[in-house]
Design an enzyme around this catalytic site. Sequence first.
Site, PDB file in Angstrom:
ATOM      1  N   ASN A   1       0.808  -1.227   0.000  1.00 46.18           N
ATOM      2  CA  ASN A   1       0.000   0.000   0.000  1.00 46.18           C
ATOM      3  C   ASN A   1       0.842   1.280   0.000  1.00 46.18           C
ATOM      4  OD1 ASN A   1       0.784  -0.548   2.608  1.00 46.18           O
ATOM      5  ND2 ASN A   1      -1.093   0.223   3.540  1.00 46.18           N
TER       6      ASN A   1
ATOM      7  N   GLU B   1       4.153  -4.631  12.375  1.00 44.07           N
ATOM      8  CA  GLU B   1       3.142  -3.582  12.189  1.00 44.07           C
ATOM      9  C   GLU B   1       2.063  -4.195  11.323  1.00 44.07           C
ATOM     10  OE1 GLU B   1       3.068  -0.513  13.401  1.00 44.07           O
ATOM     11  OE2 GLU B   1       5.063  -0.392  14.266  1.00 44.07           O
TER      12      GLU B   1
ATOM     13  N   CYS C   1      -3.156   1.397   6.674  1.00 44.58           N
ATOM     14  CA  CYS C   1      -3.361   0.591   7.888  1.00 44.58           C
ATOM     15  C   CYS C   1      -4.112   1.409   8.934  1.00 44.58           C
ATOM     16  CB  CYS C   1      -2.037   0.086   8.428  1.00 44.58           C
ATOM     17  SG  CYS C   1      -0.813   1.368   8.641  1.00 44.58           S
TER      18      CYS C   1
END
Length: 519
Positions: free
Chosen positions: A152, A247, A281
């Site tokens: 992303n 993460e 995210c």
Amino acid sequence: MATIEERVDQAEASGSDIPVENPATGEIIASVPNRSADEVREIVARARAAQPAWEALGYEGRERILLRAQKWVMDNKERIISTIVSETGKTYEDAQLAEISYVASAFGFWAKMAPEWLADEKVKTANLFVKGRKLIVRYRPVGVVGVIGPWNFPLTNSFGDCIPALAAGNAAVLKPSEVTPLTSLLMEEGLRECGLPEDVFQVATGDGQTGSALVDEVDFIMFTGSTATGKRVAAKAAETLTPIGLELGGKDPMIVLRDADLDRAANAATYWSMNNGGQVCISVERVYAEEPIYDRFVSKVTENVRELRQGRPLGPASVDVGAVIFPPQLEIIEDHVRDAVDKGAKVLTGGHAGPGPGRFYEPTVLVDVDHTMKAMTEETFGPTLPIMKVSDAEEAVRLANDSPYGLAASVWSKDTQRAEAIARRVESGAVTVNDAQINYTALELPMGGWKASGLGVRHGPAGLRKYTQQQSILVTRLAPKKDIHMFPYSKLKTGLIGKLLGLLYGRGKREKTYANLGA
Ligand code: NDP
């Protein structure tokens, strides 16, 4: 070392290449090598050989190169943006604001903070048995850091984690997502132009097997990606006791209280759920709006979302929302919307995949949603915004915390004191009041997930020190020939020590301590 074009040619010649698609057009724009476990081992061995000289260069030597890289990013901004846009189909603005600006600032930030946050710390102790000794904590680079990144943000979330690792004196090997490898290869070229010694930063393109092989070889793994893959990486790293940072995914709640500035909240809900096509995210993934303002809030957001322009990005300000980067992601978005509608949700705008060529999903607002629906409980990672009516702040907090994730959250109210008090009750690694996502740009502020959203943090002192091994040093200078507790034991000495312990701790008092006084 080869340029991107040469590596693409090599990949095509080897036959084991991975095609790279432009998601906004559906065209194959390049292909890159799918590195085997043996190749990963060789790459890491070269990084290991190059690392000591990079560490020996010291902070100033490394700073010179990192600052040259910062300038290189700005000098080559258009080339980097067009590479990012071509492999992600995101807008020019998403590439400029969330990627170029992050990495340019990160080069300067880590170059400046590394000498400060990794400096030796002098420690004082209150313990009588150790008094007078010199106590030091020092931070030594782990050696070779492996970074595995998602698709992303090919620059920010893949390459970005290499910058603090390099600033700390490590070599870094980056395994970008197979979907978006070109930006990482461009950065490899850029760093070489800036004088980074050969092999200190290398890119190992490939699929999940390449990433898995990297976990076996390096001294620290920084992984960003889905929770499912993160668990696999953690299990693999456990075999070699390799330290990791994870993460992972999120399902970020936005709590809109009845006294919020509704225009700001509606504009922010629109932007922070749809920027980067919702593939962030820390996107706003679900909203809880208090009943008295719910209708007005929903109509403002819906009006905003209806006006968004979506399509193939053709330069600055051409569209607002870009493509769906990863093919299976489109199915997940469609599944979440279908599931919500089947269970009684209403689509106020959007609700369909966009027309091809290219892969798009219309910016979508959903209402009449609840926690039986995937759209409210699972990460959608697309341009959708489900809004749920709640009776009060208590219900909003309960629902916000009813999630396996805990990455980020936001609370919206003109009463910032009350909003902050509510923020402290949300189970999430980061909570913003009257804002969202921008905490990520304050590199001083740790960023990391609670619950299924991750382990450890990026940014802040801990986000740098994780790339080092802490070493405690104790030096005894002036000392008697023999300390009182040493052999041989005698009744007299044992009795004296017993009395001393009684004096020190027998009254149940808190001990005087110098903890955290490191100078
Ligand atoms: P994935 O977990 O699918 O992949 C992440 C990376 O891991 C890719 O490079 C992938 O390679 C690689 N990989 C796949 N299998 C393995 C394996 N067995 N061992 C080692 N590496 C492996 O995530 P996505 O790329 O789909 O990214 C989207 C996810 O990332 C979302 O859930 C999002 O929330 C999360 N994310 C979290 C962020 C955060 O800061 N918390 C920031 C950005 C995204 P390949 O692509 O070749 O399969």
